[in-house]
Enzyme design. Structure first.
Site, PDB file in Angstrom:
ATOM      1  N   ASP A 197      20.688  -6.768  -6.440  1.00 46.69           N
ATOM      2  CA  ASP A 197      20.787  -7.616  -5.257  1.00 46.69           C
ATOM      3  C   ASP A 197      21.397  -8.948  -5.652  1.00 46.69           C
ATOM      4  O   ASP A 197      20.811  -9.703  -6.442  1.00 46.69           O
ATOM      5  CB  ASP A 197      19.419  -7.829  -4.612  1.00 46.69           C
ATOM      6  CG  ASP A 197      19.532  -8.393  -3.203  1.00 46.69           C
ATOM      7  OD1 ASP A 197      20.190  -9.432  -3.031  1.00 46.69           O
ATOM      8  OD2 ASP A 197      18.977  -7.780  -2.274  1.00 46.69           O
ATOM      9  N   THR A 250      22.141   3.934   5.011  1.00 41.43           N
ATOM     10  CA  THR A 250      21.350   3.604   6.199  1.00 41.43           C
ATOM     11  C   THR A 250      21.546   2.137   6.559  1.00 41.43           C
ATOM     12  O   THR A 250      20.750   1.567   7.304  1.00 41.43           O
ATOM     13  CB  THR A 250      19.846   3.877   5.950  1.00 41.43           C
ATOM     14  OG1 THR A 250      19.429   3.159   4.785  1.00 41.43           O
ATOM     15  CG2 THR A 250      19.577   5.358   5.759  1.00 41.43           C
ATOM     16  N   ARG A 252      25.064  -0.219   7.221  1.00 43.71           N
ATOM     17  CA  ARG A 252      26.056  -0.363   8.284  1.00 43.71           C
ATOM     18  C   ARG A 252      27.246   0.520   7.963  1.00 43.71           C
ATOM     19  O   ARG A 252      27.659   0.635   6.809  1.00 43.71           O
ATOM     20  CB  ARG A 252      26.490  -1.827   8.437  1.00 43.71           C
ATOM     21  CG  ARG A 252      25.436  -2.736   9.048  1.00 43.71           C
ATOM     22  CD  ARG A 252      25.208  -2.383  10.518  1.00 43.71           C
ATOM     23  NE  ARG A 252      24.250  -3.274  11.172  1.00 43.71           N
ATOM     24  CZ  ARG A 252      22.960  -3.022  11.328  1.00 43.71           C
ATOM     25  NH1 ARG A 252      22.459  -1.885  10.842  1.00 43.71           N
ATOM     26  NH2 ARG A 252      22.179  -3.869  11.966  1.00 43.71           N
ATOM     27  N   ASP A 276      23.444   7.824   8.009  1.00 49.75           N
ATOM     28  CA  ASP A 276      22.823   7.511   9.293  1.00 49.75           C
ATOM     29  C   ASP A 276      23.719   6.604  10.111  1.00 49.75           C
ATOM     30  O   ASP A 276      23.556   6.493  11.320  1.00 49.75           O
ATOM     31  CB  ASP A 276      21.461   6.841   9.068  1.00 49.75           C
ATOM     32  CG  ASP A 276      20.794   6.454  10.370  1.00 49.75           C
ATOM     33  OD1 ASP A 276      20.563   7.359  11.197  1.00 49.75           O
ATOM     34  OD2 ASP A 276      20.521   5.250  10.579  1.00 49.75           O
ATOM     35  N   GLU A 281      31.256   3.724  14.663  1.00 52.58           N
ATOM     36  CA  GLU A 281      30.315   3.385  15.731  1.00 52.58           C
ATOM     37  C   GLU A 281      30.857   2.240  16.581  1.00 52.58           C
ATOM     38  O   GLU A 281      31.529   1.343  16.095  1.00 52.58           O
ATOM     39  CB  GLU A 281      28.968   2.963  15.144  1.00 52.58           C
ATOM     40  CG  GLU A 281      28.192   4.072  14.495  1.00 52.58           C
ATOM     41  CD  GLU A 281      26.878   3.575  13.921  1.00 52.58           C
ATOM     42  OE1 GLU A 281      25.976   3.265  14.716  1.00 52.58           O
ATOM     43  OE2 GLU A 281      26.760   3.505  12.687  1.00 52.58           O
TER      44      GLU A 281
END
Length: 337
Positions: A197, A250, A252, A276, A281
């Protein structure tokens, strides 16, 4: 004596009125809901005497015409809350999103205008983690394929021999709410967990990207959609891995370049994927853009080593309530009674 009593009563009444004037009145806000969220949020805000209106079907232009009447707005992802919209909301004190990301809100511009911006990533992190695990286990054990075959009278055992999750190295890109929750559900599966991260200093399973590129068998994305994370997963990223990998997204859809993903699936560099979210989209996440149902998307639809779901990781009955509770608590913290 009677005169003294009258003087005392006059003083008492005057003192009480003065105290009432000095006591701060409770802040009452007008709040506009532009997306449907769990009813608890609206109910609890109204219990605190805030005025809550809804505009679920109103267009963005229509809402821009009335938003100056409101101090708060509750949204999901119906449209982008950009500079123009924020300028129309001249009295806004907060913008709340019932979901994880804030990419549909110009947060910097809003905060420069002293508008509080917050989301509810804590509300669905466990649901996202469980969904990611469910997709991965379905992929590894051919559950979708086997289910359809049995329903069609096909009893194929050898062709559905699975692979074991135990012993694999699972790497998480992003270790915030969703990444850390995914690590938690993986703890009982005897896997090695690596996490990277960029924005955190101290966290569990901390690794470097160099080690992830070297050791990962499975890569799971748990990152917001930013300029630097758009198409993070591209040819260069994929080919940096020493092993052939499985991909879970899961986060973007636009974090993955679909054309490069398909190329890697064709070559075997990516052995399978759990998606997902998809690049194609609509902004609201409610549908796929029909113009974008191209050959790459058709490849994913037709592939046996792909698990697809319609942006429902985190979309559980429990998380729906939890998201409302999280937003309510953040609102109360920012605007105490």
């Amino acid at each position: 004596c009677i005169g003294f009593i009258h003087l005392f009563l006059d003083w008492t009444v005057t003192n009480e009125l003065t105290q009432r004037k000095q006591k701060p009145t409770k802040l009452k806000l007008r709040i506009l809901f532009i997306d449907i969220v769990h009813p608890l949020l609206k109910q609890e805000l109204e219990k605190q005497n805030h005025i809550c209106d809804t505009a679920y079907e109103e267009s963005k232009d229509g809402i821009e015409g009335i938003i100056s009447n409101y101090q708060g707005i509750i949204s999901r992802s119906r449209f982008k809350i950009d500079k123009q919209f924020i300028d129309c909301g001249s009295n806004l004190k907060f913008i709340a999103r019932a979901g994880s990301g804030l990419e549909n809100i110009d947060v910097d511009y809003a905060e420069n205008k002293n508008i509080h911006c917050y989301n509810a990533a804590e509300g669905n992190r466990e649901a996202v983690a469980e969904h990611a695990l469910g997709m991965l286990l379905s992929l590894f054990n051919n559950l979708n394929k086997a289910d359809q075959e049995v329903r069609n009278g096909i009893w194929e055992r050898e062709g559905n021999r699975g692979i074991k999750l135990a012993g694999k190295t699972v790497a998480m890109i992003g270790y915030g709410n969703n990444g850390s929750a995914f690590a938690q559900v993986l703890k009982g599966f005897n896997v090695t967990i690596l996490a990277y991260d960029k924005y955190l200093k101290d966290y569990s399973y901390k690794s470097t990207m160099e080690n992830i590129f070297k050791d990962a068998d499975i890569v799971s994305l748990h990152i917001p959609l930013l300029v630097e994370t758009t198409y993070l997963v591209n040819d260069n990223f994929i080919n940096s891995f020493e092993k052939d990998i499985y991909l879970i997204n899961t986060a973007r859809g636009k974090c993955v370049n679909t054309k490069d993903l398909v190329r890697a699936l064709e070559s075997g560099k990516i052995k399978g994927a759990c998606l997902d979210v998809l690049e194609y989209e609509e902004t609201s996440f409610e549908n796929l853009s029909k113009e974008e149902l191209n050959s790459d998307m058709q490849y994913l639809i037709n592939s046996k080593n792909i698990i697809l779901s319609p942006h429902i990781a985190g979309w559980t009955k429990e998380s729906n309530l939890k998201i409302a509770e999280v937003l309510l608590n953040k609102f109360i913290s920012d605007f105490p009674q």
